[in-house]
Design an enzyme around this catalytic site. Structure first.
Site, mmCIF file in Angstrom:
data_model
loop_
_atom_site.group_PDB
_atom_site.id
_atom_site.type_symbol
_atom_site.label_atom_id
_atom_site.label_comp_id
_atom_site.label_asym_id
_atom_site.label_seq_id
_atom_site.Cartn_x
_atom_site.Cartn_y
_atom_site.Cartn_z
ATOM 1 C CG HIS A 61 12.726 -20.232 -92.877
ATOM 2 N ND1 HIS A 61 12.452 -19.650 -91.500
ATOM 3 C CD2 HIS A 61 11.864 -20.080 -93.744
ATOM 4 C CE1 HIS A 61 11.251 -19.040 -91.798
ATOM 5 N NE2 HIS A 61 10.992 -19.308 -93.047
ATOM 6 C CG ASP A 97 15.233 -19.664 -89.641
ATOM 7 O OD1 ASP A 97 15.562 -18.696 -90.096
ATOM 8 O OD2 ASP A 97 14.180 -20.455 -89.649
HETATM 9 C C1 XLS Z 1 5.960 -15.116 -93.042
HETATM 10 C C2 XLS Z 1 5.755 -16.483 -93.043
HETATM 11 C C3 XLS Z 1 6.946 -17.214 -92.631
HETATM 12 C C4 XLS Z 1 6.707 -18.836 -92.787
HETATM 13 C C5 XLS Z 1 7.716 -19.648 -92.911
HETATM 14 O O1 XLS Z 1 4.966 -14.126 -93.102
HETATM 15 O O2 XLS Z 1 4.636 -16.663 -91.935
HETATM 16 O O3 XLS Z 1 7.503 -17.214 -91.378
HETATM 17 O O4 XLS Z 1 5.693 -19.274 -91.835
HETATM 18 O O5 XLS Z 1 8.510 -19.441 -94.269
#
Ligand code: XLS
Ligand code: NI
Ligand code: NI
Length: 442
Positions: free
Chosen positions: A107, A110
């Site tokens: 993200h 991140d």
């Molecule tokens: C949350 C999601 C998230 C996505 C990316 O439950 O899995 O981690 O994979 O935004």
């Protein structure tokens, strides 16, 4: 050039993990993941395309609603946020290369911590993008997909693209523009939209159809922006039924496919299927893979597992070989992922506090997928499994069954055929036979 493993070497006591074969008793070796081994015509690593999830592995300190984090990451200690982002990236490149992998997923926030203004966040992203570009140059590490975090900041408490306040929608647009720019600058192969808080907590205050129109408009503008700027990869939607909202609009694969088709987005988008999201939706992982594959939309997966007793997204590392064998049977027989790979969207438990636990978790998950791939290959190439499935539908391979499939038989003709033929014979589905067959190969 910036070295893959930085001066600090965060995982000093861990040497690169490599393939040692099924007999090895080294807990930090691969028993099945042999990247270059040919499986059904291509190297194992190209079937699997493993990726590390930046958010769980390098950002998640184990905090939960009942307590603060339990892990103090050595890469999160610098006073300067830009230094922290570089340190985190050093840790990421070190871990990815020591695991012998080639991909990561992120993200925007991140990679860097969100700044106090959009402009400051942009500056930070620009900084880490340049740093990552340097690190990538000297390695074979790539981006499987990027995405934007449109759910953590309080401004998104009522959703991002589906927020009832246009100003928030615009802010989300700005953030996605930056995240696409970052993904593009890093040569990212795909871009993911997981509907963070796109859903509702109560229908009493929600105009669902208007919010769905907004979501579709937002996605189409985002997709258009990427294409205009040279993004050649695939856009993925990641279905999830609930959490953080009571009801997420991207409920499951079937719901998302219907949505994409309604708004004419099905040419540009495919699905990223997550195991724990499938089970939260009341489906099996394999079910969701089949639904996506049936529409030629099986793009990528987020690997993890849920807990049989808990009704939330526990994001644990996979450990169930039967579940993964079923999944690999679908993935292999449907021609693999369209553009994506296997992203470990999984976290170690709150009480797994040693850095080496992160390695055990990934090594286990990677090896289990590799094992499932090898088992599925054997089942598909040297067992009666494909024949049993084919036989089950053989009455449609010619004659009246084939005419029916081609639309040549009316309901009256079906009536006539049934009247002449009498009661159909019962044919067993042979479920237990097939379950035993899988376990025989496992
Ligand atoms: C949350 C999601 C998230 C996505 C990316 O439950 O899995 O981690 O994979 O935004
Ligand atoms: Ni996910
Ligand atoms: Ni998830």
């Amino acid at each position: 050039m910036t070295a893959i493993i930085g001066d600090k070497e965060y995982f000093k006591e861990i040497s690169p993990v490599s393939y040692e074969g099924p007999e090895s008793d080294n807990p930090l070796a691969y028993r099945f993941y042999d990247p270059e081994k040919t499986v059904m015509g291509k190297p194992m690593k190209d079937h699997l395309r493993f990726a590390i999830a930046y958010w769980h592995t390098f950002c998640n300190d184990g905090g939960d609603p009942f307590g603060v984090g339990t892990r103090t990451f050595p890469w999160s200690q610098a006073a300067d946020p830009l230094q922290r982002s570089r340190d985190k990236m050093d840790a990421a490149f070190e871990l990815i290369s020591k695991l012998g992998l080639e991909y990561f997923c992120f993200h925007d926030y991140d990679l860097v911590e969100e700044g106090s203004s959009l402009a400051e966040s942009e500056k930070r992203l620009q900084h880490i993008t340049e740093y990552a570009q340097q690190k990538m140059k000297g390695s074979n590490i790539k981006v499987l997909w990027g995405t934007a975090n449109l759910f953590s900041n309080p401004r998104y408490m009522n959703g991002a693209a589906t927020n009832p306040d246009f100003e928030v929608v615009a802010y989300a647009g700005a953030q996605v523009k930056n995240a696409i720019d970052t993904t593009l600058a890093l040569g990212g192969e795909n871009y993911v939209f997981w509907g963070g808080r796109e859903g509702y907590l109560s229908l009493l205050n929600t105009d669902m159809s208007r919010e769905l129109d907004h979501l579709a408009m937002f996605l189409s503008k985002a997709a258009e922006y990427g294409r205009k700027n040279g993004f050649k990869g695939t856009y993925f939607i990641e279905p999830k039924p609930m959490e953080p909202t009571k009801h997420q609009y991207d409920y499951d694969a079937a719901t998302v496919i219907g949505f994409l088709k309604k708004y004419g987005l099905d040419k540009d988008f495919k699905l990223n299927i997550e195991v724990n999201h499938a089970t939260l939706a009341g489906h099996t992982f394999q079910h969701e893979l089949e639904v996506a594959a049936a529409e030629n939309m099986l793009g990528s997966i987020d690997a993890n597992r849920g807990d049989y007793q808990n009704g939330w997204d526990t994001d644990q590392f996979p450990h169930d070989i039967f579940e993964l064998t079923e999944a690999m049977l679908t993935i292999l027989s449907k021609g693999g992922f369209q553009g994506g790979g296997i992203n470990f969207d999984a976290k170690t438990r709150r009480n797994s506090t040693d850095l080496v636990d992160i390695f055990h978790a990934h090594v286990g998950g990677i090896d289990l997928f590799a094992k499932a791939l090898l088992i599925a290959e054997k089942i598909l190439t040297s067992s009666e499994y494909p024949d049993i499935r084919k036989q089950r539908y053989s009455s449609f391979d010619g004659g009246n069954g084939s005419d029916f499939e081609q639309g040549k038989l009316s309901l009256e003709e079906l009536h006539k055929l049934a009247s002449g033929a009498g009661e159909p014979a019962l044919r067993s589905g042979r479920q237990e036979y097939l379950e035993n067959l899988l376990n025989r190969f496992i």
